[in-house]
Motif scaffolding. Sequence first.
Motif, PDB file in Angstrom:
ATOM      1  N   ARG A 185       0.831  -1.205   0.000  1.00 33.69           N
ATOM      2  CA  ARG A 185       0.000   0.000   0.000  1.00 33.69           C
ATOM      3  C   ARG A 185       0.865   1.254   0.000  1.00 33.69           C
ATOM      4  N   GLU A 186       1.966   1.201   0.781  1.00 38.69           N
ATOM      5  CA  GLU A 186       2.869   2.359   0.816  1.00 38.69           C
ATOM      6  C   GLU A 186       3.518   2.586  -0.542  1.00 38.69           C
ATOM      7  N   ARG A 187       3.893   1.490  -1.206  1.00 41.97           N
ATOM      8  CA  ARG A 187       4.485   1.622  -2.540  1.00 41.97           C
ATOM      9  C   ARG A 187       3.480   2.192  -3.536  1.00 41.97           C
ATOM     10  N   ASP A 188       2.225   1.713  -3.467  1.00 42.62           N
ATOM     11  CA  ASP A 188       1.194   2.238  -4.364  1.00 42.62           C
ATOM     12  C   ASP A 188       0.937   3.717  -4.109  1.00 42.62           C
ATOM     13  N   GLN A 189       0.938   4.114  -2.827  1.00 44.02           N
ATOM     14  CA  GLN A 189       0.731   5.525  -2.512  1.00 44.02           C
ATOM     15  C   GLN A 189       1.884   6.378  -3.038  1.00 44.02           C
ATOM     16  N   GLU A 190       3.112   5.886  -2.852  1.00 41.90           N
ATOM     17  CA  GLU A 190       4.258   6.635  -3.357  1.00 41.90           C
ATOM     18  C   GLU A 190       4.225   6.728  -4.877  1.00 41.90           C
ATOM     19  N   ALA A 191       3.794   5.624  -5.531  1.00 39.45           N
ATOM     20  CA  ALA A 191       3.691   5.664  -6.990  1.00 39.45           C
ATOM     21  C   ALA A 191       2.628   6.658  -7.436  1.00 39.45           C
ATOM     22  N   SER A 192       1.497   6.704  -6.695  1.00 39.33           N
ATOM     23  CA  SER A 192       0.443   7.659  -7.036  1.00 39.33           C
ATOM     24  C   SER A 192       0.920   9.094  -6.851  1.00 39.33           C
ATOM     25  N   ILE A 193       1.646   9.338  -5.750  1.00 37.55           N
ATOM     26  CA  ILE A 193       2.168  10.689  -5.507  1.00 37.55           C
ATOM     27  C   ILE A 193       3.171  11.072  -6.592  1.00 37.55           C
ATOM     28  N   ALA A 194       4.052  10.118  -6.942  1.00 37.47           N
ATOM     29  CA  ALA A 194       5.037  10.414  -7.985  1.00 37.47           C
ATOM     30  C   ALA A 194       4.354  10.676  -9.328  1.00 37.47           C
ATOM     31  N   ALA A 195       3.312   9.874  -9.621  1.00 41.37           N
ATOM     32  CA  ALA A 195       2.589  10.081 -10.881  1.00 41.37           C
ATOM     33  C   ALA A 195       1.898  11.434 -10.900  1.00 41.37           C
ATOM     34  N   ALA A 196       1.301  11.815  -9.753  1.00 42.63           N
ATOM     35  CA  ALA A 196       0.642  13.125  -9.687  1.00 42.63           C
ATOM     36  C   ALA A 196       1.650  14.256  -9.849  1.00 42.63           C
ATOM     37  N   ALA A 197       2.823  14.106  -9.201  1.00 45.53           N
ATOM     38  CA  ALA A 197       3.856  15.130  -9.350  1.00 45.53           C
ATOM     39  C   ALA A 197       4.352  15.224 -10.784  1.00 45.53           C
ATOM     40  N   GLU A 198       4.489  14.074 -11.452  1.00 49.22           N
ATOM     41  CA  GLU A 198       4.934  14.085 -12.841  1.00 49.22           C
ATOM     42  C   GLU A 198       3.877  14.714 -13.745  1.00 49.22           C
ATOM     43  N   ARG A 199       2.609  14.394 -13.490  1.00 45.55           N
ATOM     44  CA  ARG A 199       1.545  15.034 -14.284  1.00 45.55           C
ATOM     45  C   ARG A 199       1.547  16.543 -14.081  1.00 45.55           C
ATOM     46  N   GLU A 200       1.769  16.961 -12.838  1.00 47.48           N
ATOM     47  CA  GLU A 200       1.826  18.395 -12.559  1.00 47.48           C
ATOM     48  C   GLU A 200       3.001  19.046 -13.282  1.00 47.48           C
ATOM     49  N   ARG A 201       4.151  18.381 -13.290  1.00 48.34           N
ATOM     50  CA  ARG A 201       5.312  18.934 -13.990  1.00 48.34           C
ATOM     51  C   ARG A 201       5.051  19.052 -15.486  1.00 48.34           C
TER      52      ARG A 201
END
Length: 398
Positions: A185-201
């Motif tokens: 779950r922690e890995r999925d959350q980190e992946a979601s956060i990273a994906a959101a940050a990449e989309r924002e960039r």
Amino acid sequence: MSPSQRRRDVADAVTLVSYLIVALFLGYLSVESTIATPLWPMLLLALAGAADVAAARRHPALGFGAAVALMLVSFAVGTGAEALLVVVALYRVGLDEARRAWIWFGWAAAGALVASLALAVRVRVGPPLLGLAPRADAAAWATDWASIAVVVIAASLIATLLGINAGHGRRQAAALAERAEHLRRERDQEASIAAAAERERIAREMHDVIAHSLAVMVALADGAQASVDQRPDEAHRAIGRVSETGRRTLGEVRRLLTAVRDERDAPLATEAPRVERIPALVEEFRAAGIPVRLEQTGTVTEGAAMSLTIYRIVQEALTNVLRHGREVRDVLVRLVFERSEVTILVKDVSAPAAAPTSPGRGLVGIRERAAFYDGSVEAGPVAGGGWRVLVRLSTEER
């Protein structure tokens, strides 16, 4: 029915069948001899033992107490098969909780001492056990009692230790499974956060590229349209700049989209615009009709990411001048590169404009880029007309 409940039902069925087989076998040995143990106590004990197996899962403490009592009665008048119920109960409680298992073992040991005493008396005076006649040798009575007690207590101890060991392994496996699930779950959350940050960039880059290019192209096209009759050569050059800006924008958009699909094919650090391209950027805005002056003190010494940030901030500030400024008379772009700080100033002199109702996506992007370098942003109108954007970026290691 859950898998755990199904396993418990299977374990109860195996326990019941095993107990009935042992009770039947020992009962047969007791009644087939001419010196037979009475049949009715064995039948009553077998029925009580089967009921105890059925009830022990829902009421484990009551079931354990009943099993100890049945063992005592069985050693006195039955076959002793009910001792199996005590052993099973100790194993089960060891699976669930080690501390409670040792408490139950203490009670089982005390019950075993009493039951062994009853069995020793029975061996001495009757009724017959397993078709064997009572022993008349009184000297062996104490030895019989001690031997029986050691055997029962040893069996109880072994069952308790086996249960605790199996329970420890089961609990450890459950803890590892829970840990693995938590990490997943922690890995999925980190992946979601990273994906959101990449989309924002990517969204920020797309906004900077497209908004700037469209604003320049619209300004050039308007100029070309206004001068096409009186100054066709100038209009022709403006249309050429529109085409050039469009092709360059298309290339940058393609680079960004390719980076989204595979960063190895289009690394941002090698293809993104840098500070060295700011003079060319200023020329683009001059061609679009904005009188821009560039002043630079020092040189940038940071990496490509910082260089891109400075370029995009200048680009966005000039795009806002082009889009929102009225009667722009002068625009100053000042870059000051110091050892610990970079200062970016974009200030225009123009007609006063109405206060914007929204900060706009551009200023939000500038603040986000500055925040990455612990920077500060000051943006607002200038007295007498115009707009000023002042950005300070820290170049010290965090």
